[in-house]
Design a protein around this motif. Sequence first.
Motif, short mmCIF file in Angstrom:
data_model
loop_
_atom_site.label_atom_id
_atom_site.label_comp_id
_atom_site.label_asym_id
_atom_site.label_seq_id
_atom_site.Cartn_x
_atom_site.Cartn_y
_atom_site.Cartn_z
N GLY A 121 0.76 72.62 -19.35
CA GLY A 121 1.81 71.62 -19.35
C GLY A 121 2.79 71.75 -18.21
O GLY A 121 3.87 71.16 -18.23
N ASP A 126 1.05 63.79 -17.08
CA ASP A 126 0.08 64.09 -18.13
C ASP A 126 -1.34 64.09 -17.58
O ASP A 126 -2.18 64.87 -18.03
CB ASP A 126 0.21 63.06 -19.26
CG ASP A 126 1.46 63.27 -20.10
OD1 ASP A 126 2.23 64.21 -19.81
OD2 ASP A 126 1.66 62.48 -21.05
N ASN A 129 -2.06 67.47 -16.04
CA ASN A 129 -2.22 68.49 -17.08
C ASN A 129 -3.57 68.34 -17.78
O ASN A 129 -4.26 69.33 -18.03
CB ASN A 129 -1.08 68.38 -18.10
CG ASN A 129 0.24 68.88 -17.53
OD1 ASN A 129 0.32 69.98 -17.01
ND2 ASN A 129 1.28 68.06 -17.62
#
Length: 251
Positions: A121, A126, A129
Amino acid sequence: MSDSCKQQWFAKSFEEDYLRRYAHRTDAAARAELPFVLKQLKVARGARILDLCCGAGRHSRAFAAAGLRVVGVDLSADLLRAASAKAAGRKRIIYARADMRRLPLQPEQFDGGVNLFTSFGYFSTDMQNEQALHEAARVLKSGARFVMDFMNAPHVIKHLVAVSERDVDGECLTERRWYDKKTKRLIKTATGCACGEPVERFESVRAFTPAELTAMFGRAGLKVLGKYGSLSGEKYTVARSLRCVIVGEKK
């Protein structure tokens, strides 16, 4: 600190002083966590394990002592240097410096993998990640398992300690923490001294919920087999667990 530097905070925050700030994360603790991890991985002696974001290698050394062959990957040159020094003479461990979004590893070569101590993270989007999780799945053999030890975000956010101080080798370190609702990130700063020199460290982790992580595992081709509240196998509960340990299996 500029926004661009904050987005790349992980490139600077895991330098030599990190080992002093997190000295309580010991080899003994890693050995104590090993039975649960091995039970979830379901691997035999001699199996090849990926320790993703291995840091200074405390879990890599525990795996090797249990008879497994380990490849530890991390971005920090300082932590890998410390890991290599402690692994001198251990033929079962190989360390490699790499970005977890682009692993320099051939596909389907590992019998199992781990990502421990909320080493996920870190990236600013996102998508980046999730790419790291896809990379981990890519290098696992079909049917291999992957264990991720992440914070239990709902509990951590609810019980967040805004400011605290602690002693690090006789020097005071002040830590401040907050949750950014807009970016859904937990942020921590650490200021003080290390070896008589001023220290200022910044950390920012996307606070993925267990549901978000489960969905991400699925998109990476990892079927979630279970969730636990710790690396000792405690039952996971949203309200009380400090950790969210997810076990996935490559389809």
